[in-house]
Design an enzyme around this catalytic site. Structure first.
Site, PDB file in Angstrom:
ATOM      1  N   LYS A  36      30.789  38.118  63.215  1.00 32.72           N
ATOM      2  CA  LYS A  36      29.860  37.718  61.864  1.00 32.72           C
ATOM      3  C   LYS A  36      29.585  38.657  60.883  1.00 32.72           C
ATOM      4  CE  LYS A  36      27.825  34.203  63.311  1.00 32.72           C
ATOM      5  NZ  LYS A  36      27.970  32.146  63.456  1.00 32.72           N
ATOM      6  N   TYR A  92      28.999  39.335  68.851  1.00 30.35           N
ATOM      7  CA  TYR A  92      28.901  38.512  68.179  1.00 30.35           C
ATOM      8  C   TYR A  92      28.822  38.722  66.905  1.00 30.35           C
ATOM      9  CZ  TYR A  92      25.077  34.321  66.362  1.00 30.35           C
ATOM     10  OH  TYR A  92      24.879  33.629  65.628  1.00 30.35           O
ATOM     11  N   HIS A 125      17.517  30.461  72.422  1.00 32.60           N
ATOM     12  CA  HIS A 125      16.472  31.171  72.101  1.00 32.60           C
ATOM     13  C   HIS A 125      15.279  31.176  72.544  1.00 32.60           C
ATOM     14  CE1 HIS A 125      20.100  31.250  69.356  1.00 32.60           C
ATOM     15  NE2 HIS A 125      19.959  32.546  69.205  1.00 32.60           N
ATOM     16  N   SER A 142      24.113  36.403  60.568  1.00 32.26           N
ATOM     17  CA  SER A 142      22.441  36.136  61.262  1.00 32.26           C
ATOM     18  C   SER A 142      22.056  37.874  61.157  1.00 32.26           C
ATOM     19  CB  SER A 142      22.966  36.513  62.941  1.00 32.26           C
ATOM     20  OG  SER A 142      22.058  36.624  63.754  1.00 32.26           O
ATOM     21  N   SER A 143      21.007  37.939  60.985  1.00 34.01           N
ATOM     22  CA  SER A 143      20.864  38.606  61.233  1.00 34.01           C
ATOM     23  C   SER A 143      21.798  39.450  62.230  1.00 34.01           C
ATOM     24  CB  SER A 143      18.680  38.608  61.130  1.00 34.01           C
ATOM     25  OG  SER A 143      18.520  38.346  62.419  1.00 34.01           O
ATOM     26  N   CYS A 144      21.637  39.675  63.733  1.00 33.33           N
ATOM     27  CA  CYS A 144      22.038  40.540  64.609  1.00 33.33           C
ATOM     28  C   CYS A 144      22.855  41.463  63.325  1.00 33.33           C
ATOM     29  CB  CYS A 144      22.548  40.116  65.430  1.00 33.33           C
ATOM     30  SG  CYS A 144      23.859  38.929  65.528  1.00 33.33           S
TER      31      CYS A 144
HETATM   32  N1  LIG Z   1      19.757  29.377  65.995  1.00 32.56           N
HETATM   33  C1  LIG Z   1      19.563  30.616  65.795  1.00 32.56           C
HETATM   34  O1  LIG Z   1      18.093  30.934  65.678  1.00 32.56           O
HETATM   35  C2  LIG Z   1      20.274  31.162  64.527  1.00 32.56           C
HETATM   36  C3  LIG Z   1      21.790  30.360  63.590  1.00 32.56           C
HETATM   37  N2  LIG Z   1      21.914  31.733  62.963  1.00 32.56           N
HETATM   38  C4  LIG Z   1      23.759  30.849  62.877  1.00 32.56           C
HETATM   39  O2  LIG Z   1      23.672  29.363  61.781  1.00 32.56           O
HETATM   40  C5  LIG Z   1      24.696  28.520  62.214  1.00 32.56           C
HETATM   41  C6  LIG Z   1      24.337  26.898  62.839  1.00 32.56           C
HETATM   42  O3  LIG Z   1      23.442  27.889  64.152  1.00 32.56           O
HETATM   43  P1  LIG Z   1      22.522  26.132  65.344  1.00 32.56           P
HETATM   44  O4  LIG Z   1      22.638  25.137  64.261  1.00 32.56           O
HETATM   45  O5  LIG Z   1      21.264  26.533  65.534  1.00 32.56           O
HETATM   46  O6  LIG Z   1      23.780  26.599  66.104  1.00 32.56           O
HETATM   47  P2  LIG Z   1      23.901  25.238  67.375  1.00 32.56           P
HETATM   48  O7  LIG Z   1      24.797  25.813  68.083  1.00 32.56           O
HETATM   49  O8  LIG Z   1      23.009  23.968  67.002  1.00 32.56           O
HETATM   50  O9  LIG Z   1      25.143  24.345  66.300  1.00 32.56           O
HETATM   51  C7  LIG Z   1      26.954  25.201  66.493  1.00 32.56           C
HETATM   52  C8  LIG Z   1      26.912  24.105  66.010  1.00 32.56           C
HETATM   53  O10 LIG Z   1      28.992  24.681  65.976  1.00 32.56           O
HETATM   54  C9  LIG Z   1      29.427  23.586  66.531  1.00 32.56           C
HETATM   55  N3  LIG Z   1      30.730  24.127  67.436  1.00 32.56           N
HETATM   56  C10 LIG Z   1      30.594  25.401  68.269  1.00 32.56           C
HETATM   57  N4  LIG Z   1      32.278  25.732  68.584  1.00 32.56           N
HETATM   58  C11 LIG Z   1      32.144  24.260  67.652  1.00 32.56           C
HETATM   59  C12 LIG Z   1      34.390  24.475  67.487  1.00 32.56           C
HETATM   60  N5  LIG Z   1      35.492  25.418  69.201  1.00 32.56           N
HETATM   61  N6  LIG Z   1      34.942  23.491  66.643  1.00 32.56           N
HETATM   62  C13 LIG Z   1      33.637  22.549  66.552  1.00 32.56           C
HETATM   63  N7  LIG Z   1      32.608  22.613  66.286  1.00 32.56           N
HETATM   64  C14 LIG Z   1      32.085  23.633  66.611  1.00 32.56           C
HETATM   65  C15 LIG Z   1      28.704  23.491  67.735  1.00 32.56           C
HETATM   66  O11 LIG Z   1      29.573  21.406  68.852  1.00 32.56           O
HETATM   67  P3  LIG Z   1      29.325  21.696  70.495  1.00 32.56           P
HETATM   68  O12 LIG Z   1      27.786  21.635  70.396  1.00 32.56           O
HETATM   69  O13 LIG Z   1      29.853  20.132  70.307  1.00 32.56           O
HETATM   70  O14 LIG Z   1      29.559  23.089  70.464  1.00 32.56           O
HETATM   71  C16 LIG Z   1      27.195  23.032  67.715  1.00 32.56           C
HETATM   72  O15 LIG Z   1      27.317  21.311  67.053  1.00 32.56           O
HETATM   73  C17 LIG Z   1      25.466  29.691  62.866  1.00 32.56           C
HETATM   74  O16 LIG Z   1      26.629  30.069  62.391  1.00 32.56           O
HETATM   75  C18 LIG Z   1      24.820  30.091  63.931  1.00 32.56           C
HETATM   76  O17 LIG Z   1      25.578  31.958  64.417  1.00 32.56           O
HETATM   77  C19 LIG Z   1      21.868  32.970  62.428  1.00 32.56           C
HETATM   78  C20 LIG Z   1      21.050  33.281  63.349  1.00 32.56           C
HETATM   79  C21 LIG Z   1      20.337  32.528  64.067  1.00 32.56           C
HETATM   80  C1  LIG Z   2      19.150  34.701  66.843  1.00 31.05           C
HETATM   81  C2  LIG Z   2      20.127  35.745  67.276  1.00 31.05           C
HETATM   82  O1  LIG Z   2      18.797  35.482  68.679  1.00 31.05           O
HETATM   83  C3  LIG Z   2      20.023  36.345  69.600  1.00 31.05           C
HETATM   84  O2  LIG Z   2      19.224  37.516  69.575  1.00 31.05           O
HETATM   85  P1  LIG Z   2      17.637  37.939  70.140  1.00 31.05           P
HETATM   86  O3  LIG Z   2      16.922  37.516  69.052  1.00 31.05           O
HETATM   87  O4  LIG Z   2      16.845  39.211  70.555  1.00 31.05           O
HETATM   88  O5  LIG Z   2      17.301  36.152  70.208  1.00 31.05           O
HETATM   89  P2  LIG Z   2      16.028  35.295  71.373  1.00 31.05           P
HETATM   90  O6  LIG Z   2      16.222  34.447  70.977  1.00 31.05           O
HETATM   91  O7  LIG Z   2      17.565  35.173  72.384  1.00 31.05           O
HETATM   92  O8  LIG Z   2      15.856  36.729  71.709  1.00 31.05           O
HETATM   93  C4  LIG Z   2      14.452  36.875  71.238  1.00 31.05           C
HETATM   94  C5  LIG Z   2      13.137  37.888  72.495  1.00 31.05           C
HETATM   95  O9  LIG Z   2      12.721  36.413  73.111  1.00 31.05           O
HETATM   96  C6  LIG Z   2      12.820  37.596  74.671  1.00 31.05           C
HETATM   97  N1  LIG Z   2      12.980  36.178  75.290  1.00 31.05           N
HETATM   98  C7  LIG Z   2      11.537  36.243  76.392  1.00 31.05           C
HETATM   99  N2  LIG Z   2      11.260  35.285  77.004  1.00 31.05           N
HETATM  100  C8  LIG Z   2      12.242  33.928  76.434  1.00 31.05           C
HETATM  101  C9  LIG Z   2      13.584  33.215  76.898  1.00 31.05           C
HETATM  102  O10 LIG Z   2      13.242  32.365  77.936  1.00 31.05           O
HETATM  103  N3  LIG Z   2      15.061  32.941  76.811  1.00 31.05           N
HETATM  104  C10 LIG Z   2      15.368  33.990  75.459  1.00 31.05           C
HETATM  105  N4  LIG Z   2      16.475  33.465  75.224  1.00 31.05           N
HETATM  106  N5  LIG Z   2      14.738  34.668  75.173  1.00 31.05           N
HETATM  107  C11 LIG Z   2      12.992  35.400  75.707  1.00 31.05           C
HETATM  108  C12 LIG Z   2      13.404  37.773  74.700  1.00 31.05           C
HETATM  109  O11 LIG Z   2      13.824  38.626  75.611  1.00 31.05           O
HETATM  110  C13 LIG Z   2      13.973  38.345  73.238  1.00 31.05           C
HETATM  111  O12 LIG Z   2      12.625  39.862  73.150  1.00 31.05           O
HETATM  112  C14 LIG Z   2      21.330  36.952  69.937  1.00 31.05           C
HETATM  113  O13 LIG Z   2      21.782  37.313  70.829  1.00 31.05           O
HETATM  114  C15 LIG Z   2      22.030  36.058  68.400  1.00 31.05           C
HETATM  115  O14 LIG Z   2      22.024  34.671  69.065  1.00 31.05           O
HETATM  116  C16 LIG Z   2      21.352  36.197  67.064  1.00 31.05           C
HETATM  117  O15 LIG Z   2      21.279  36.286  66.109  1.00 31.05           O
END
Ligand SMILES: NC(=O)C1=CN([C@@H]2O[C@H](COP(=O)(O)OP(=O)(O)OC[C@H]3O[C@@H](n4cnc5c(N)ncnc54)[C@H](OP(=O)(O)O)[C@@H]3O)[C@@H](O)[C@H]2O)C=CC1
Ligand SMILES: C[C@H]1O[C@H](OP(=O)(O)OP(=O)(O)OC[C@H]2O[C@@H](n3cnc4c(=O)[nH]c(N)nc43)[C@H](O)[C@@H]2O)[C@@H](O)[C@@H](O)C1=O
Length: 319
Positions: free
Chosen positions: A136, A132, A175, A103-105
């Site tokens: 990562k 988190y 998110h 992740s970018s974090c």
């Molecule tokens: N979404 C985003 O904005 C971003 C995502 N990423 C990374 O990309 C990847 C995919 O993310 P994304 O598709 O959004 O996430 P999702 O939450 O949509 O998917 C994650 C999946 O992992 C499964 N999972 C979680 N814990 C377990 C476990 N203990 N055993 C088996 N399966 C498990 C979940 O299953 P279940 O739901 O049943 O728990 C789910 O199907 C991750 O590594 C995430 O950190 C990175 C940056 C941004």
């Molecule tokens: C992908 C990245 O995602 C997470 O980081 P983040 O970028 O801060 O993610 P976010 O999408 O939750 O928020 C983005 C911005 O948006 C604002 N914001 C406004 N209103 C809502 C709102 O209603 N919900 C959320 N979630 N945010 C809100 C919020 O306050 C923030 O300023 C990591 O923890 C980690 O998971 C990671 O790697």
């Protein structure tokens, strides 16, 4: 090739599994209920019996700023366990190639923008998602360490903020993009005249469509070893994946208001955390190798809203 996609029911894993199947690849999957990746013995038994040729690790404990800030123990524990179990058991089962999604974090909160891969471990992390991010970073280092010691070919991609069909629309734990799509839609439905956005609206975020992320993941997975190694270093082996442009949260809110047809007032709750102020990726390493994103943000938001409408009842009942 038989590829195990961990997290195939998630947004990114689902898109990657679809693309692999379109190419005729045999995709091995297990749901979370069938295989808990935090369970070392279960993961060992799975790899020993399935012996996949390759692994895409898209399973993780994932959530937005509120979830990360509220459940830090879950985020660090589950992600460390998933990564350690999958990387080690993949190695033990003789899997030569694996792709880890970070992740970018991982980058310091006050780092120079756009963020280059070599900014890793140069400063203090953003506090709302530090546990988190530490997990990562450990994932990247697991891959690099197994490569150095055992000669494996384990790669890492660092996605920016992702969105698209299959996203999690939970009102608190999601998110920002899916959270706001749902909140604006429900405001239109209920006739509310105000929608409240968390934070000041001033942070910048870069959004990449999940289909672009899936293409980037397979692009990196498919690179021949020489090309991957020529574009990375043994202890700096991760590759950024971003869209290349970012918007403020206020701009995103206005965009979603327009798409959902909300005509009321947009308010900001500055008591809620902003998180990091900016995290624009420098994706030039990947772009120089030939990948580029295709889905423009405005088009992606419209498509995601259509998907939300089609699946809204499911999203509402699982919230
Ligand atoms: N979404 C985003 O904005 C971003 C995502 N990423 C990374 O990309 C990847 C995919 O993310 P994304 O598709 O959004 O996430 P999702 O939450 O949509 O998917 C994650 C999946 O992992 C499964 N999972 C979680 N814990 C377990 C476990 N203990 N055993 C088996 N399966 C498990 C979940 O299953 P279940 O739901 O049943 O728990 C789910 O199907 C991750 O590594 C995430 O950190 C990175 C940056 C941004
Ligand atoms: C992908 C990245 O995602 C997470 O980081 P983040 O970028 O801060 O993610 P976010 O999408 O939750 O928020 C983005 C911005 O948006 C604002 N914001 C406004 N209103 C809502 C709102 O209603 N919900 C959320 N979630 N945010 C809100 C919020 O306050 C923030 O300023 C990591 O923890 C980690 O998971 C990671 O790697």
């Amino acid at each position: 090739m038989r590829i195990y996609v961990a997290g195939h029911r998630g947004m990114v894993g689902g898109a990657i599994a679809r693309k692999l199947r379109e190419r005729g690849v045999e995709v091995i999957t297990r749901t979370h209920a069938e295989l808990d990746l935090t369970d070392q013995a279960a993961v060992r038994a799975f790899f020993a019996s399935e012996k996949p040729d390759g692994v895409v690790l898209a399973a993780a404990k994932v959530g937005g700023i509120y979830a990360n800030n509220t459940y830090p123990a879950d985020f660090i524990y589950e992600n460390l366990m998933i990564e350690a179990n999958v990387v080690h058991q993949a190695y033990a089962a003789g899997v030569q190639r694996l792709l880890f999604l970070g992740s970018s974090c991982i980058y310091p909160r006050a780092v120079e923008q756009p963020m280059r891969e070599d900014a890793l471990l140069t400063g203090v992390l953003e506090s709302t998602n530090e546990p988190y991010a530490v997990a990562k970073i450990a994932g990247i280092k697991l891959c690099e360490s197994y490569n150095r010691q055992y000669g494996t070919d384990y790669r890492s991609v660092m996605p920016t903020n992702l969105y698209g069909p299959g996203d999690n629309f939970h009102p608190e734990n999601s998110h920002v993009m899916p959270a706001l799509i749902r909140r604006f839609h429900e405001a239109v439905e209920s006739g509310a005249d105000e929608v409240v956005i968390w934070g000041t609206g001033k942070p910048w975020r870069e959004f990449l469509h999940v289909d672009d992320m899936a293409e980037a993941s397979l692009f990196v997975f498919d690179l021949d070893k020489e090309t991957y190694e020529a574009n990375t270093e043994p202890m700096l082996s991760h590759i950024n994946v971003g869209f290349g442009e970012d918007v403020t949260i206020a701009e995103l809110a206005h965009m979603i208001a327009e798409v959902t047809g909300f005509k009321g007032r947009i308010a900001f709750d500055s008591e809620k955390p902003d998180g990091t102020m900016r995290k624009l990726m420098d994706s030039s390493r990947l772009k120089a190798m030939g990948w580029k994103p295709r889905v423009a943000l405005a088009e992606g938001v419209r498509e995601t809203y259509r998907w939300f409408l089609d699946h809204y009842e499911a999203a509402r009942t699982t919230a």
